[in-house]
Design a protein around this motif. Structure first.
Motif, short mmCIF file in Angstrom:
data_model
loop_
_atom_site.label_atom_id
_atom_site.label_comp_id
_atom_site.label_asym_id
_atom_site.label_seq_id
_atom_site.Cartn_x
_atom_site.Cartn_y
_atom_site.Cartn_z
N ASP A 249 0.84 -1.21 0.00
CA ASP A 249 0.00 0.00 0.00
C ASP A 249 0.87 1.26 0.00
OD1 ASP A 249 -2.35 -1.53 0.03
OD2 ASP A 249 -2.43 -1.56 2.22
N GLY A 250 1.89 1.24 -0.85
CA GLY A 250 2.83 2.36 -0.90
C GLY A 250 2.18 3.69 -1.23
N ALA A 251 1.12 3.69 -2.05
CA ALA A 251 0.44 4.94 -2.37
C ALA A 251 -0.15 5.56 -1.11
CB ALA A 251 -0.65 4.70 -3.41
N ALA A 252 -0.74 4.73 -0.25
CA ALA A 252 -1.29 5.24 1.00
C ALA A 252 -0.20 5.80 1.89
CB ALA A 252 -2.05 4.12 1.72
N THR A 253 0.95 5.14 1.92
CA THR A 253 2.08 5.62 2.73
C THR A 253 2.48 7.04 2.30
OG1 THR A 253 2.92 3.37 3.04
CG2 THR A 253 4.48 5.17 3.38
N GLU A 254 2.57 7.25 1.00
CA GLU A 254 2.95 8.58 0.51
C GLU A 254 1.86 9.61 0.80
OE1 GLU A 254 4.78 11.84 -1.26
OE2 GLU A 254 5.64 9.94 -0.56
N LEU A 255 0.62 9.28 0.54
CA LEU A 255 -0.47 10.23 0.78
C LEU A 255 -0.57 10.60 2.25
CD1 LEU A 255 -3.27 8.78 -1.54
CD2 LEU A 255 -1.78 10.75 -1.97
N ASP A 256 -0.30 9.65 3.12
CA ASP A 256 -0.39 9.92 4.56
C ASP A 256 0.72 10.83 5.07
OD1 ASP A 256 -2.72 8.52 4.85
OD2 ASP A 256 -1.80 6.70 5.64
N ARG A 257 1.73 11.07 4.26
CA ARG A 257 2.75 12.06 4.64
C ARG A 257 2.15 13.46 4.64
NH1 ARG A 257 8.57 11.84 2.04
NH2 ARG A 257 8.78 13.29 3.79
N TRP A 258 1.22 13.69 3.74
CA TRP A 258 0.70 15.04 3.51
C TRP A 258 -0.74 15.23 3.97
CZ3 TRP A 258 5.20 16.82 2.52
CH2 TRP A 258 6.11 16.04 1.78
N PHE A 259 -1.48 14.13 4.11
CA PHE A 259 -2.89 14.20 4.49
C PHE A 259 -3.14 13.17 5.59
CE2 PHE A 259 -2.45 15.23 0.00
CZ PHE A 259 -3.10 16.45 -0.08
N ARG A 260 -3.12 13.61 6.83
CA ARG A 260 -3.29 12.69 7.95
C ARG A 260 -4.43 13.15 8.84
NH1 ARG A 260 2.37 11.94 10.82
NH2 ARG A 260 2.61 14.15 10.32
N ASP A 261 -5.17 12.19 9.36
CA ASP A 261 -6.24 12.56 10.29
C ASP A 261 -5.67 12.63 11.71
OD1 ASP A 261 -7.76 9.22 10.15
OD2 ASP A 261 -5.97 9.91 11.20
N ALA A 262 -6.49 13.11 12.62
CA ALA A 262 -6.01 13.35 13.99
C ALA A 262 -5.49 12.09 14.65
CB ALA A 262 -7.14 13.96 14.83
N SER A 263 -6.08 10.95 14.34
CA SER A 263 -5.68 9.71 15.01
C SER A 263 -4.29 9.25 14.59
CB SER A 263 -6.71 8.60 14.71
OG SER A 263 -6.71 8.29 13.33
N SER A 264 -3.79 9.77 13.43
CA SER A 264 -2.49 9.29 12.94
C SER A 264 -1.37 10.29 13.16
CB SER A 264 -2.60 8.99 11.42
OG SER A 264 -2.84 10.19 10.71
N LEU A 265 -1.66 11.44 13.77
CA LEU A 265 -0.64 12.46 13.89
C LEU A 265 0.53 12.04 14.75
CD1 LEU A 265 -2.79 15.71 14.19
CD2 LEU A 265 -1.49 14.88 12.23
N GLY A 266 0.32 11.09 15.63
CA GLY A 266 1.40 10.67 16.49
C GLY A 266 2.29 9.62 15.88
N SER A 267 1.93 9.14 14.70
CA SER A 267 2.73 8.07 14.08
C SER A 267 3.46 8.61 12.87
CB SER A 267 1.82 6.90 13.65
OG SER A 267 0.89 7.34 12.69
N SER A 268 4.55 7.96 12.52
CA SER A 268 5.35 8.37 11.36
C SER A 268 4.95 7.53 10.17
CB SER A 268 6.84 8.19 11.66
OG SER A 268 7.61 8.43 10.50
#
Length: 290
Positions: A266-285
């Motif tokens: 799911d590499g596309a999701a990995t890249e998108l999550d660098r720039w568009f993250r919801d509140a629940s994921s802000l603590g993770s890299s």
């Protein structure tokens, strides 16, 4: 490899489909028509942030709108822009409306290729139905109905894209052949297998996206593009940030600003999550792979 300036967030995200959003079926030249949950969620966060999502693929329009439906891309109000047939066809959806199409005379190039590969298969899109083909393609490689048609009739008039496929050859065979022939009057791209796409000179996913970005008022510096194939090279170079999928050939990685995980990761999701993250994921890299 380069990184965008601090605080950068894409205003337009251009996504290849096969091998980027959809995973390959093992041993076949086709992908599962199913969007992984992580990718679906990541694309949803892009839309929630107010950025545009544009699908950019070698696929024909009718097989791209089905992916737009799977991604729920039209649930945020505006009609979508879609770059189909490697940039030769631009459409809005829904409803499906072709707004721009580039065509060319493919007969000379097809004749030259068939002199080298006389058993190669040829396909031309039959809008809204599937493809007209010189003979049936391997199962699953073309979407829609296949209508067997004489070669001369296939290329009798202007076309937006031609597919050449030789199941007995390799991708390297086609790379060498295309380089030797030059294919004057056309641009070409070789796929993972012995698969060759012919299109009008100067037409690519990048040229299609440039038109769309202009219509949307988005500068190319604010575009994130993700892809995995040789038909993504121009798009990755053109975008402000071009990202190659992990399984891409080296030529694609070399054209990109960065690389991410494979489609199976799911590499596309990995890249998108660098720039568009919801509140629940802000603590993770969720960094991509440089």
């Amino acid at each position: 490899m380069t990184e965008p300036p601090a605080g950068w967030q894409p205003k337009l995200v251009a996504l290849d489909i096969d091998g980027t959003l959809l995973k390959w079926v093992v041993g076949q030249g086709s992908t599962h028509e199913e969007v992984p949950p992580a990718v679906h969620a990541a694309v949803g966060r892009v839309l929630d942030a107010g950025a545009h999502v544009v699908l950019a693929s070698g696929r024909a329009p009718h097989s791209m709108t089905t992916i737009a439906d799977l991604l729920d891309l039209h649930g945020h109000g505006d009609r979508l822009w879609i770059v189909a047939s490697n940039g030769s066809v631009l459409l809005r959806y829904p409803p499906e409306e072709i707004v721009h199409e580039e065509t060319f005379d493919a007969a000379p190039a097809v004749a030259a290729i068939l002199q080298r590969h006389p058993d190669a298969l040829v396909a031309i899109e039959e809008r809204g139905v599937g493809y007209r083909v010189s003979a049936p393609f391997p199962t699953g490689e073309l979407g829609g109905e296949e209508i067997v048609t004489d070669i001369d009739e296939l290329v009798a008039g202007p076309v937006s894209r031609v597919i050449i496929r030789d199941p007995q050859a390799t991708a390297d065979d086609f790379v060498q052949m295309a380089a030797e022939l030059g294919l004057h009057g056309t641009d070409y791209v070789v796929g993972w297998t012995a698969w060759l796409d012919l299109s009008p000179v100067g037409v690519s996913k990048a040229s299609g996206l440039a038109h769309v970005a202009e219509q949307l008022g988005v500068d190319r510096a604010d575009v994130l593009a993700i892809g995995d194939g040789r038909n993504d090279l121009e798009m990755l170079r053109w975008a402000g940030r071009g990202v190659a999928m992990g399984q891409a050939v080296q030529e694609v990685h070399d054209a990109a600003d960065a690389s991410t995980g494979t489609v199976d990761e799911d590499g596309a999701a990995t890249e998108l999550d660098r720039w568009f993250r919801d509140a629940s994921s802000l603590g993770s890299s969720t960094q991509g792979f440089a």
